[in-house]
Design an enzyme around this catalytic site. Sequence first.
Site, PDB file in Angstrom:
ATOM      1  N   GLU A  64       0.841  -1.206   0.000  1.00  0.00           N
ATOM      2  CA  GLU A  64       0.000   0.000   0.000  1.00  0.00           C
ATOM      3  C   GLU A  64       0.874   1.255   0.000  1.00  0.00           C
ATOM      4  OE1 GLU A  64      -2.908  -0.469  -0.702  1.00  0.00           O
ATOM      5  OE2 GLU A  64      -3.611  -2.340   0.177  1.00  0.00           O
ATOM      6  N   GLU A 135     -10.599  -2.744   1.052  1.00  0.00           N
ATOM      7  CA  GLU A 135     -10.148  -3.053  -0.304  1.00  0.00           C
ATOM      8  C   GLU A 135     -11.266  -2.814  -1.317  1.00  0.00           C
ATOM      9  OE1 GLU A 135      -7.123  -3.737  -1.298  1.00  0.00           O
ATOM     10  OE2 GLU A 135      -6.224  -3.880   0.698  1.00  0.00           O
ATOM     11  N   GLU A 165      -6.305  -4.054  -5.706  1.00  0.00           N
ATOM     12  CA  GLU A 165      -7.328  -4.094  -4.651  1.00  0.00           C
ATOM     13  C   GLU A 165      -8.126  -5.391  -4.740  1.00  0.00           C
ATOM     14  OE1 GLU A 165      -7.118  -1.694  -2.574  1.00  0.00           O
ATOM     15  OE2 GLU A 165      -6.006  -0.233  -3.754  1.00  0.00           O
ATOM     16  N   HIS A 168      -5.937  -8.156  -3.322  1.00  0.00           N
ATOM     17  CA  HIS A 168      -5.794  -8.044  -1.864  1.00  0.00           C
ATOM     18  C   HIS A 168      -7.062  -8.496  -1.145  1.00  0.00           C
ATOM     19  CE1 HIS A 168      -2.425  -4.783  -2.189  1.00  0.00           C
ATOM     20  NE2 HIS A 168      -2.027  -5.985  -2.552  1.00  0.00           N
TER      21      HIS A 168
END
Lengths: 189, 66
Positions: A64, A135, A165, A168
Site C-alpha cells: 500500500e 479493499e 485491490e 488483496h
Amino acid sequence: MWIYEKKLQYPVRVSKCDPMMAKLLMEQYGGADGELAAALRYLNQRYTIPDKVIGLLTDIGTEEFAHLEMIATMIYKLTKDATPDQLKAAGLGPHFAAHDSALFYTNANGVPWTASYIQAKGDPIADLYEDIAAEEKARATYQWLIDLTDDVDLQDSLKFLREREVVHSLRFREAVEILKEKQSEKRFY
Amino acid sequence: MSDQVRYFEVFAGPFDPCPPIGYKSFQVPPNHFITFQPPNLPQFQPYEALKLGTLWQPLYSPYGSQ
C-alpha cells in the site's frame, strides 16, 4: 524494517495537463479509503493478529505504501508546473493557501487525514473484515477516478492499482478462511 | 459451544518484561459458515428464541464472560 527500492511499483505516466484531476486523486492519497489509511491500518493490526496472517498484513501493508508513492507521483506531476491561478481554477486555492504546491494528506475535499478512518478492533475476524471492506471501497474509488479522467496513460496506472485491490481482497478473505479452520487446539500443561 | 472458539499462541520472546500469556482466543460465530441460510433449519421454541435472540438453532452463538 524495510528495504527501499528507488522505483515505482508500476510506471506512472500523466499525459494531460489537468490540475483538477490532482484534486480528485487526493481522495486516494489522504482519504478514508485511500492508500495511507490502508497501509497504516494493516501494518498496525499485525501486532495482535494470529501468527499465521501477520506476514500477509506486512506484505499488503507494505505494498500500500508503494501505491501511495504512485498516487503521490500522479498528484505531483499534475501540480508541479501549475501557477497559483491555475491551482485556484482547479479548486486547489485553499490547498495552495495552506501548503503551496506541497502534497498533503487530505481527501479530495481538503479534509485532513485522521486516524478515525481506520480501526483495530483486536478481534481477528472483525479486523480482517474491516480490511476486506477497505479493499472493496478502494476498488470502487479507483473506478470512479478512472471514470473521471480521459487520460489513457493515467487510466492505465489507475487500472493497475484497481486490480491490486481485487487481489488483496481475495487474500484477506483467504486469511479469514485460515483463521476459521480448527487449527491448533489449546494445549494445557 | 467451544466449536466457535479458536485459540492461537501468542509469541513469547526471551526478553519479555511480563510473564507470557501463552494463548489467546477469539470467536468464529456460525454466520461465518453459512453463505445463504437454507430453508427448514431447526428452530428453538418461540419463548426460548425470544431470550436467545434467534429462532434458528444453527445461528445461536453463546458468549460468556471470559
